[in-house]
Every structure is written in C-alpha cells, then in structure tokens.
Design a protein around this motif. Structure first.
Motif, short mmCIF file in Angstrom:
data_model
loop_
_atom_site.label_atom_id
_atom_site.label_comp_id
_atom_site.label_asym_id
_atom_site.label_seq_id
_atom_site.Cartn_x
_atom_site.Cartn_y
_atom_site.Cartn_z
N LYS A 118 0.82 -1.23 0.00
CA LYS A 118 0.00 0.00 0.00
C LYS A 118 0.85 1.27 0.00
N ASN A 119 2.15 1.15 0.16
CA ASN A 119 3.01 2.34 0.20
C ASN A 119 3.16 2.92 -1.22
N LYS A 120 2.42 4.01 -1.44
CA LYS A 120 2.45 4.63 -2.79
C LYS A 120 3.58 5.66 -2.87
N ASN A 121 4.17 5.93 -1.73
CA ASN A 121 5.19 6.96 -1.63
C ASN A 121 6.55 6.49 -2.15
N ILE A 122 6.82 5.21 -1.89
CA ILE A 122 8.15 4.70 -2.23
C ILE A 122 8.26 4.41 -3.72
N CYS A 123 9.41 4.71 -4.26
CA CYS A 123 9.65 4.49 -5.68
C CYS A 123 9.93 3.00 -5.89
N ARG A 124 9.19 2.36 -6.78
CA ARG A 124 9.37 0.91 -7.00
C ARG A 124 10.41 0.69 -8.09
N LYS A 125 11.28 -0.27 -7.81
CA LYS A 125 12.36 -0.50 -8.75
C LYS A 125 12.77 -1.97 -8.73
N LYS A 126 13.08 -2.47 -9.92
CA LYS A 126 13.58 -3.84 -10.04
C LYS A 126 14.79 -3.78 -10.96
N LEU A 127 15.88 -4.36 -10.55
CA LEU A 127 17.10 -4.28 -11.37
C LEU A 127 17.00 -5.21 -12.58
N SER A 128 17.46 -4.71 -13.74
CA SER A 128 17.59 -5.57 -14.91
C SER A 128 18.91 -6.34 -14.75
N GLN A 129 19.14 -7.35 -15.59
CA GLN A 129 20.39 -8.12 -15.47
C GLN A 129 21.60 -7.21 -15.74
N GLU A 130 21.42 -6.22 -16.61
CA GLU A 130 22.54 -5.28 -16.89
C GLU A 130 22.81 -4.43 -15.65
N GLU A 131 21.73 -4.03 -14.98
CA GLU A 131 21.92 -3.22 -13.76
C GLU A 131 22.56 -4.06 -12.64
N ILE A 132 22.16 -5.33 -12.57
CA ILE A 132 22.77 -6.22 -11.57
C ILE A 132 24.27 -6.32 -11.81
N GLU A 133 24.62 -6.44 -13.08
CA GLU A 133 26.04 -6.53 -13.43
C GLU A 133 26.80 -5.31 -12.90
N LYS A 134 26.21 -4.12 -13.07
CA LYS A 134 26.88 -2.89 -12.60
C LYS A 134 26.99 -2.86 -11.07
N GLU A 135 25.93 -3.29 -10.41
CA GLU A 135 25.95 -3.33 -8.94
C GLU A 135 27.04 -4.30 -8.46
N VAL A 136 27.12 -5.44 -9.13
CA VAL A 136 28.08 -6.47 -8.71
C VAL A 136 29.51 -5.98 -8.94
N ILE A 137 29.72 -5.27 -10.03
CA ILE A 137 31.06 -4.72 -10.28
C ILE A 137 31.41 -3.72 -9.17
N ALA A 138 30.43 -2.90 -8.80
CA ALA A 138 30.69 -1.93 -7.71
C ALA A 138 31.00 -2.66 -6.40
N LEU A 139 30.29 -3.75 -6.13
CA LEU A 139 30.54 -4.53 -4.90
C LEU A 139 31.90 -5.23 -4.96
N GLN A 140 32.22 -5.76 -6.15
CA GLN A 140 33.53 -6.41 -6.30
C GLN A 140 34.65 -5.39 -6.12
N ASP A 141 34.43 -4.18 -6.63
CA ASP A 141 35.46 -3.13 -6.52
C ASP A 141 35.68 -2.67 -5.08
N MET A 142 34.73 -2.95 -4.20
CA MET A 142 34.95 -2.66 -2.78
C MET A 142 35.75 -3.79 -2.14
N GLY A 143 35.59 -5.01 -2.71
CA GLY A 143 36.30 -6.17 -2.16
C GLY A 143 35.37 -7.27 -1.68
N HIS A 144 34.06 -7.09 -1.87
CA HIS A 144 33.13 -8.13 -1.40
C HIS A 144 33.22 -9.41 -2.22
N LYS A 145 33.05 -10.53 -1.52
CA LYS A 145 33.06 -11.85 -2.18
C LYS A 145 31.77 -12.61 -1.89
N ARG A 146 30.99 -12.10 -0.95
CA ARG A 146 29.82 -12.84 -0.46
C ARG A 146 28.64 -11.88 -0.38
#
Ligand code: SAM
Length: 482
Positions: A118-146
């Motif tokens: 029912k929360n109409k205020n929050i912006c709804r978003k779902k990552l595409s596979q391309e967006e996931i790739e970018k997020e994962v690269i950002a996480l890898q660049d911090m050093g995350h493995k898990r």
C-alpha cells in the motif's frame, strides 16, 4: 490444542505457544535460582577433549532462565562465557558480506516494512540483469566476495526465474581480480520445488526471518498477502531442507513482540531443525526495527535497549554454539563492536539497502528498506576490525568444498577451524589487502596476517598458507582454499 513436538513438521507443534508460555513461566520462577543458573552455565562451558573443543549448548528452557536472570554478577558471567565459547569455536575471524537489493516490488502488507504493497510513496524498482552486473562490479570493486540477495515478494515482478537469472548473472561476473563466490538468498517463503532450484543455482544459505513467532501478532503484523499465512512461513525452512538446502538462516525482527517470547521461539525453531533434519540452523540474524520511508519504529512498543540486545546475543551464543550469528549495518559501530566480542561471527559492511544503491555516488534513500546506522566504507570497517584484533574474512570455501549442513558442523566440532577456516580467512584477507585496501589498512592487515600465521597448528598447512599468501601479494593468483 496442539501438543509440543520438536520433530513434527507442523508449525503449531514445533513452535508451540503453550510450551513457550510454560518456558517463560519457568524462567521467571527461576530467574533468581542461583544454583540452577550456575548449573546451566556449567553445562554450557566449552570442554576440551584432545584437540577438540565441545560445547553442549542449552535447551530453550535453560537458555530462557539465563535470559530472565538479572543478577549482575551472573549476567557478567554470561557475557564472559559467550566470549569464551565464541573464541573457542570461531577464533577471531569475522566473515564479511553485503546485501544486494534486487527489487522492492512487494504484494505483502507487512506493517513494519516500507515495501508493503500500500506504500504509494516509495519508488518501486527492479534491477535488470545489466543493472545487476553494474551493482556487482561496484561490490567487487569494494572487495566483497559474499552477498545476501534481498527482494520483496511479488510473483509477477520477482518470480523465481528472475531470482535464478540474477544468481547466474552474479556468479558470472569477473571484474579485475573480483568475484562473488557465495550468494546467500533472503526471499519470501516458497515451495520445495523452488528451493531445489535455488540449491541447483548454487546458493549458500537460504535466509528467512520469522519476524515474530507469536502467531496472533504475526497475523496482525502481516494483514495481507501470501506472507499472512503463518504456518506456510514458519514451515519454510522444512521445505528448504526437503529441497536440499541444508544451510538455513533464522532470525526474528526484534521490536515486534516481547523479546523473551521470540528468544524461546527462535531456539525451539533451531531444536526443531536439529530434531527433524539432524542439522541446526547455519546462522541466526538479530535485526531490530529501524526507521524507514513510512515506518516509525516508535509505534512498535516492544523495542529493546542496547543492553538487552547484547544479552540476547550472548544467550544465543551460549545456547546454540555451532550456529553462526549475523549483525547488519542496522546497528551502529558501538553496538556492533560489543556484539562482535560476545557472539557475532558475520557482519555486513558498506551496505546500501536501496535497489541499485551501489552504483550511486551518494547514498540514495528513495527505494531504501531501512536507515543504515553504520555507514562506513568496507575499507573503514576492515581497518576498524583489524584494530580490534579480529580477522575480517572473505572466505567462501565451505559450501564450495561441499561442507554444508552437518559436514560444516562436524568441521567446527572436530577442532579443525584453526587448520582450515583460519588459513582461509588469512588468504582471503590478503586478497582484500592486495586488491582493494587503503595503504593504512594494508599495512595493519599484513602485520596481523604475519602474527596469525604462527597460530596455525599443522605445519604443513601453515607452509601452504604462507606460500599462497606470497603468491597473492606478488601475482594475480587468487582463490586458494582449504
Ligand atoms: N521479502 C522477504 C520476506 O518476505 O521474508 C525478505 C526480504 S526483506 C528485504 C528482509 C528483512 O528485512 C525482513 O525479513 C525484515 O525482517 C527486515 N525488515 C523489514 N522492514 C524493516 C525495518 N523497518 N527495519 C529493519 N528491518 C526491517
């Protein structure tokens, strides 16, 4: 009326309201019974048998007596014992991870979560596979493995196929020396068939928070959507086990109900998994409700203060010694510091709880699930932990070597942690220091590693670890593991 039976596969029998109430009554009656409290503490103490350190753990009734006890000296003893157990079984390693929010579309009506339908205020978003790739690269660049994947429940926007595709994408990305080697999954309760698919996709732990074990409150707090079904939600871990996932992560959202009730329920859930499947939970998480978009945590009147929170962590550590414990960035640096000493074995770092948050320069708030208290970078968190004498570990070896479920438990029980997890922690920390750390973190980290190598008992293992660490620092060789 349902009868308590830890082996039963029926929610109301293994999380039995009558048994919880009787437990709380027993705990209240015995909270000043020093003789009983001493005997419970004695039972839980680590015992050394040859190379092995064994901890007996406690039943939900025994642990509830400890939690109810308010005698200052006894509470102090509990903290000391929790610390002792933690050191004996886990050493000074702390496993690092980050959450990755895939989608905040959700059809449920959870009253504490801003993703509610029912929360109409929050912006709804779902990552595409391309967006996931970018997020994962950002996480890898911090050093995350898990990673821990997070998504709202929405069969149209977030079907299981989307989660499976996302896992495949995440594992496939190799950016510079980076890799995500373990993906844990925190998605809504689902079917045995879907759990089997997640297992086949190579997930680590399946995490699902019970939110509250109190059925009446649960039904009110989840008024609409599939999550309203208390039994289906509570029996989810059984279906996960039946689907072949033997590493499961429990948790309650502290603040929703009376903490003593939740504590007993949580331990009964752990006992149930042990009784029905022969293996207890891999992890227990201890989230507390936080402020979020249209959520004000002060409307939930069961909030717990930091002292009670610490006591809960210590009592869980004592009661289920072989279960890892997770604390997130919902908590502040100070709360996390205390928690690390008395039981926590995994922490998240540099988390963003918004969908697509890792690719943004500034921390976005428009799709966030909750406010993050600890907002430090991963390098800052690692530096802090090294300064406290902990080894931040980026190890993901166990499930990749097939050490899941009871095989992982037997590794813990057989005293091989110093010959296996310890060198793995040192090797993966070396990777972090070589590829992602600031100069200061690198300097402190390498000194720590030099000291910690000396503690590996098996000479052959120590020599191999030294050789691998040398290879990591002088070349691009990565991903060594025992
Ligand atoms: N949607 C999944 C489900 O139904 O279980 C789980 C994913 S949800 C993104 C992860 C967890 O965040 C929830 O299980 C809940 O315990 C926690 N959470 C929700 N709202 C929160 C809040 N306001 N503060 C802290 N934690 C919250």
């Amino acid at each position: 009326m349902a009868k308590y039976d830890p082996k039963s596969l029926k929610a109301e029998e293994f999380i039995n309201d009558e048994e919880i109430r009787a437990t709380l009554e027993y705990a209240e009656q015995n909270k000043n019974n020093v003789e009983l409290i001493d005997s419970i503490l004695e039972k839980a103490r680590p015992v050394k048998i040859g190379n092995e350190t064994r901890c007996a753990g406690l039943s939900h009734r025994e642990a509830s007596v400890l939690l109810a006890c308010e005698i200052p000296e006894k509470v102090e003893e509990m903290y000391k014992l929790a610390e002792e157990i933690k050191l004996a079984l886990y050493g000074n390693r702390i496993v690092m991870f980050a959450p990755l929010y895939l989608s905040n579309y959700c059809v449920n009506g959870c009253v504490y979560c801003p993703y509610h339908a029912k929360n109409k205020n929050i912006c709804r978003k779902k990552l595409s596979q391309e967006e996931i790739e970018k997020e994962v690269i950002a996480l890898q660049d911090m050093g995350h493995k898990r990673l821990a994947l997070e998504a709202g429940e929405d069969p149209v926007h977030n079907p299981i196929e989307y989660i499976l595709d996302s896992i495949k994408t995440i594992y496939s990305i190799k950016h510079k020396n980076g890799a995500i080697r373990r993906v844990n999954v925190n998605i809504a309760a689902t079917t045995v068939e879907n759990y089997r698919k997640l297992k086949e996709a190579g997930i680590g732990t399946y995490i699902l928070f019970q939110e509250t074990y109190h059925k009446k409150s649960y039904l009110e707090l989840h008024p609409t959507g599939p999550k309203h079904d208390y039994d289906y939600h509570t029996e989810a871990m059984d279906r996960a086990m039946q689907g072949g996932i033997d590493d499961v992560g429990l948790g309650v959202l502290f603040g929703l109900e009376l903490y003593k009730y939740e504590f007993a329920g949580l331990l009964m859930h752990a006992e149930h998994l042990e009784a029905a499947f022969g293996v207890g939970p891999h992890t227990i998480s201890v989230p507390r409700i936080k402020r979020a978009d249209d959520i004000d945590p002060s409307v939930f009147d069961n909030g717990i203060d930091d002292e009670t929170f610490a006591k809960i962590i210590a009592c869980i550590r004592i009661a289920v010694p072989y279960t890892g414990m997770i604390i997130s960035t919902r908590e502040s640096q100070a709360v996390r510091e205390r928690a690390l000493n008395i039981g926590i074995s995994q922490i998240s770092g540099a988390s963003r709880t918004s969908v697509g948050g890792y690719t943004e320069e500034d921390r976005p708030h428009d799709t966030e699930q909750f406010d993050v208290s600890d907002q430090r970078t991963l390098d800052e968190v690692v530096n802090w932990m090294i300064g406290l004498g902990f080894i931040p570990s980026f190890c993901t070896a166990c499930y990749r070597e097939g050490r899941t479920g009871d095989r992982f438990m037997s590794l813990c029980k057989s005293g091989q942690i110093l010959n296996c997890c310890h060198p793995n922690a040192l090797m993966t920390l070396t990777e972090f220091l070589s590829d992602y750390a600031s100069e200061d973190t690198k300097k402190k980290g390498l000194e720590l590693i030099k000291r910690e190598l000396e503690r590996i008992p098996n000479e052959k293992v120590r020599k191999i670890a030294e050789k691998n660490i040398e290879a990591i620092t002088t070349s691009n060789s990565r991903d060594f593991r025992f």
